[in-house]
Design a protein around this motif. Structure first.
Motif, PDB file in Angstrom:
ATOM      1  N   ASP A  52       0.817  -1.225   0.000  1.00  0.00           N
ATOM      2  CA  ASP A  52       0.000   0.000   0.000  1.00  0.00           C
ATOM      3  C   ASP A  52       0.844   1.266   0.000  1.00  0.00           C
ATOM      4  O   ASP A  52       0.369   2.332  -0.397  1.00  0.00           O
ATOM      5  CB  ASP A  52      -0.946   0.002   1.200  1.00  0.00           C
ATOM      6  CG  ASP A  52      -2.058  -1.030   1.057  1.00  0.00           C
ATOM      7  OD1 ASP A  52      -2.318  -1.491  -0.073  1.00  0.00           O
ATOM      8  OD2 ASP A  52      -2.668  -1.367   2.092  1.00  0.00           O
ATOM      9  N   THR A  53       2.089   1.165   0.412  1.00  0.00           N
ATOM     10  CA  THR A  53       3.016   2.292   0.337  1.00  0.00           C
ATOM     11  C   THR A  53       3.639   2.383  -1.049  1.00  0.00           C
ATOM     12  O   THR A  53       3.687   3.453  -1.659  1.00  0.00           O
ATOM     13  CB  THR A  53       4.143   2.148   1.387  1.00  0.00           C
ATOM     14  OG1 THR A  53       3.558   2.121   2.685  1.00  0.00           O
ATOM     15  CG2 THR A  53       5.151   3.284   1.294  1.00  0.00           C
ATOM     16  N   ALA A  54       4.124   1.260  -1.547  1.00  0.00           N
ATOM     17  CA  ALA A  54       4.923   1.262  -2.774  1.00  0.00           C
ATOM     18  C   ALA A  54       4.109   1.409  -4.058  1.00  0.00           C
ATOM     19  O   ALA A  54       4.463   2.209  -4.926  1.00  0.00           O
ATOM     20  CB  ALA A  54       5.752  -0.017  -2.834  1.00  0.00           C
ATOM     21  N   PHE A  55       3.063   0.648  -4.186  1.00  0.00           N
ATOM     22  CA  PHE A  55       2.444   0.564  -5.503  1.00  0.00           C
ATOM     23  C   PHE A  55       1.606   1.766  -5.922  1.00  0.00           C
ATOM     24  O   PHE A  55       1.593   2.089  -7.111  1.00  0.00           O
ATOM     25  CB  PHE A  55       1.734  -0.773  -5.666  1.00  0.00           C
ATOM     26  CG  PHE A  55       2.763  -1.843  -5.876  1.00  0.00           C
ATOM     27  CD1 PHE A  55       3.246  -2.119  -7.139  1.00  0.00           C
ATOM     28  CD2 PHE A  55       3.331  -2.496  -4.804  1.00  0.00           C
ATOM     29  CE1 PHE A  55       4.254  -3.043  -7.334  1.00  0.00           C
ATOM     30  CE2 PHE A  55       4.336  -3.431  -4.987  1.00  0.00           C
ATOM     31  CZ  PHE A  55       4.801  -3.708  -6.260  1.00  0.00           C
ATOM     32  N   PRO A  56       0.982   2.508  -5.033  1.00  0.00           N
ATOM     33  CA  PRO A  56       0.384   3.763  -5.490  1.00  0.00           C
ATOM     34  C   PRO A  56       1.442   4.731  -6.022  1.00  0.00           C
ATOM     35  O   PRO A  56       1.191   5.475  -6.971  1.00  0.00           O
ATOM     36  CB  PRO A  56      -0.290   4.315  -4.232  1.00  0.00           C
ATOM     37  CG  PRO A  56      -0.591   3.114  -3.415  1.00  0.00           C
ATOM     38  CD  PRO A  56       0.574   2.188  -3.664  1.00  0.00           C
ATOM     39  N   ARG A  57       2.634   4.686  -5.445  1.00  0.00           N
ATOM     40  CA  ARG A  57       3.731   5.531  -5.917  1.00  0.00           C
ATOM     41  C   ARG A  57       4.211   5.090  -7.299  1.00  0.00           C
ATOM     42  O   ARG A  57       4.543   5.917  -8.138  1.00  0.00           O
ATOM     43  CB  ARG A  57       4.887   5.495  -4.925  1.00  0.00           C
ATOM     44  CG  ARG A  57       4.534   6.113  -3.593  1.00  0.00           C
ATOM     45  CD  ARG A  57       5.565   5.816  -2.538  1.00  0.00           C
ATOM     46  NE  ARG A  57       5.095   6.284  -1.247  1.00  0.00           N
ATOM     47  CZ  ARG A  57       5.823   6.975  -0.400  1.00  0.00           C
ATOM     48  NH1 ARG A  57       7.082   7.252  -0.670  1.00  0.00           N
ATOM     49  NH2 ARG A  57       5.308   7.366   0.738  1.00  0.00           N
ATOM     50  N   VAL A  58       4.266   3.791  -7.502  1.00  0.00           N
ATOM     51  CA  VAL A  58       4.658   3.270  -8.813  1.00  0.00           C
ATOM     52  C   VAL A  58       3.622   3.683  -9.862  1.00  0.00           C
ATOM     53  O   VAL A  58       3.959   4.202 -10.918  1.00  0.00           O
ATOM     54  CB  VAL A  58       4.801   1.730  -8.772  1.00  0.00           C
ATOM     55  CG1 VAL A  58       4.966   1.161 -10.173  1.00  0.00           C
ATOM     56  CG2 VAL A  58       5.974   1.323  -7.887  1.00  0.00           C
ATOM     57  N   ALA A  59       2.351   3.452  -9.556  1.00  0.00           N
ATOM     58  CA  ALA A  59       1.282   3.733 -10.519  1.00  0.00           C
ATOM     59  C   ALA A  59       1.144   5.224 -10.825  1.00  0.00           C
ATOM     60  O   ALA A  59       0.684   5.592 -11.903  1.00  0.00           O
ATOM     61  CB  ALA A  59      -0.040   3.180  -9.999  1.00  0.00           C
ATOM     62  N   ALA A  60       1.555   6.083  -9.899  1.00  0.00           N
ATOM     63  CA  ALA A  60       1.439   7.521 -10.106  1.00  0.00           C
ATOM     64  C   ALA A  60       2.683   8.143 -10.735  1.00  0.00           C
ATOM     65  O   ALA A  60       2.650   9.297 -11.162  1.00  0.00           O
ATOM     66  CB  ALA A  60       1.154   8.209  -8.766  1.00  0.00           C
ATOM     67  N   HIS A  61       3.758   7.386 -10.806  1.00  0.00           N
ATOM     68  CA  HIS A  61       5.013   7.949 -11.326  1.00  0.00           C
ATOM     69  C   HIS A  61       4.859   8.285 -12.806  1.00  0.00           C
ATOM     70  O   HIS A  61       4.367   7.475 -13.596  1.00  0.00           O
ATOM     71  CB  HIS A  61       6.166   6.965 -11.118  1.00  0.00           C
ATOM     72  CG  HIS A  61       7.491   7.601 -11.305  1.00  0.00           C
ATOM     73  ND1 HIS A  61       8.017   7.864 -12.551  1.00  0.00           N
ATOM     74  CD2 HIS A  61       8.389   8.065 -10.391  1.00  0.00           C
ATOM     75  CE1 HIS A  61       9.184   8.444 -12.409  1.00  0.00           C
ATOM     76  NE2 HIS A  61       9.435   8.584 -11.111  1.00  0.00           N
ATOM     77  N   PRO A  62       5.300   9.474 -13.226  1.00  0.00           N
ATOM     78  CA  PRO A  62       5.128   9.897 -14.619  1.00  0.00           C
ATOM     79  C   PRO A  62       5.761   8.964 -15.659  1.00  0.00           C
ATOM     80  O   PRO A  62       5.249   8.846 -16.775  1.00  0.00           O
ATOM     81  CB  PRO A  62       5.794  11.277 -14.685  1.00  0.00           C
ATOM     82  CG  PRO A  62       6.051  11.693 -13.288  1.00  0.00           C
ATOM     83  CD  PRO A  62       5.926  10.493 -12.408  1.00  0.00           C
ATOM     84  N   GLN A  63       6.862   8.289 -15.312  1.00  0.00           N
ATOM     85  CA  GLN A  63       7.500   7.371 -16.255  1.00  0.00           C
ATOM     86  C   GLN A  63       6.841   5.995 -16.273  1.00  0.00           C
ATOM     87  O   GLN A  63       7.115   5.204 -17.174  1.00  0.00           O
ATOM     88  CB  GLN A  63       8.981   7.200 -15.924  1.00  0.00           C
ATOM     89  CG  GLN A  63       9.857   8.345 -16.382  1.00  0.00           C
ATOM     90  CD  GLN A  63      11.308   8.016 -16.115  1.00  0.00           C
ATOM     91  OE1 GLN A  63      11.834   8.330 -15.057  1.00  0.00           O
ATOM     92  NE2 GLN A  63      11.948   7.378 -17.084  1.00  0.00           N
ATOM     93  N   LEU A  64       6.019   5.703 -15.283  1.00  0.00           N
ATOM     94  CA  LEU A  64       5.459   4.358 -15.156  1.00  0.00           C
ATOM     95  C   LEU A  64       3.940   4.318 -15.266  1.00  0.00           C
ATOM     96  O   LEU A  64       3.375   3.243 -15.479  1.00  0.00           O
ATOM     97  CB  LEU A  64       5.879   3.747 -13.811  1.00  0.00           C
ATOM     98  CG  LEU A  64       7.380   3.691 -13.547  1.00  0.00           C
ATOM     99  CD1 LEU A  64       7.651   3.233 -12.125  1.00  0.00           C
ATOM    100  CD2 LEU A  64       8.081   2.801 -14.567  1.00  0.00           C
ATOM    101  N   ASN A  65       3.284   5.453 -15.134  1.00  0.00           N
ATOM    102  CA  ASN A  65       1.826   5.424 -15.051  1.00  0.00           C
ATOM    103  C   ASN A  65       1.134   4.911 -16.315  1.00  0.00           C
ATOM    104  O   ASN A  65       0.008   4.446 -16.248  1.00  0.00           O
ATOM    105  CB  ASN A  65       1.262   6.775 -14.612  1.00  0.00           C
ATOM    106  CG  ASN A  65       1.521   7.890 -15.594  1.00  0.00           C
ATOM    107  OD1 ASN A  65       1.965   7.666 -16.715  1.00  0.00           O
ATOM    108  ND2 ASN A  65       1.270   9.097 -15.156  1.00  0.00           N
TER     109      ASN A  65
END
Length: 142
Positions: A52-65
């Motif tokens: 819950d900490t890591a994956f919202p950050r991954v999904a929101a990252h401009p290079q990864l979204n």
């Protein structure tokens, strides 16, 4: 060199497993009658908290979204649960992964080396928050 990776989730699970094993210094299963990696990590709630900490950050990252566009909220919640389940299972916990074969699910994403490096950086920051530290050489593919 332009590396291509078969899937973000497959590689995430593998990388995280190596990271967690490095962190604890033990195998995922019971060793010499000691507690499993699952228990040493803090069990289901700790694994779910990390996800819950890591994956919202991954999904929101401009290079990864772009890897997460078009998924309905219910689909995102299912993906989250599948990630928790596979990490729980692979660390020796009581969870059962019920999703599809991860390699097949991620075929065609064509994740580049730059995207992979970005992804690992996001995960590394989340691991720092959870005080999971691994040696730098384990972060990057050879």
């Amino acid at each position: 060199m332009n590396w291509r990776f078969p899937g973000l989730l497959v590689l995430t699970a593998l990388w995280l497993a190596v990271a967690l094993l490095s962190f604890t210094g033990h195998a995922a299963t019971l060793d010499a009658g000691g507690p499993s990696l699952y228990h040493r990590l803090g069990g289901y709630d700790a694994i779910a908290g990390f996800v819950d900490t890591a994956f919202p950050r991954v999904a929101a990252h401009p290079q990864l979204n772009h890897l997460f566009r078009g998924h309905a909220q219910i689909s995102q919640l299912r993906q989250r649960q599948l990630i928790v389940d596979t990490l729980c299972h692979d660390s020796g916990g009581p969870c059962l992964y019920t999703g599809r074969d991860l390699r097949l699910v991620h075929v065609g994403l064509n994740i580049s080396a730059a995207e992979w490096k970005t992804f690992l950086g996001v995960l590394s920051k989340a691991m720092d928050l959870w005080q999971i530290h691994i040696p730098t050489p384990l972060l990057w593919p050879r």
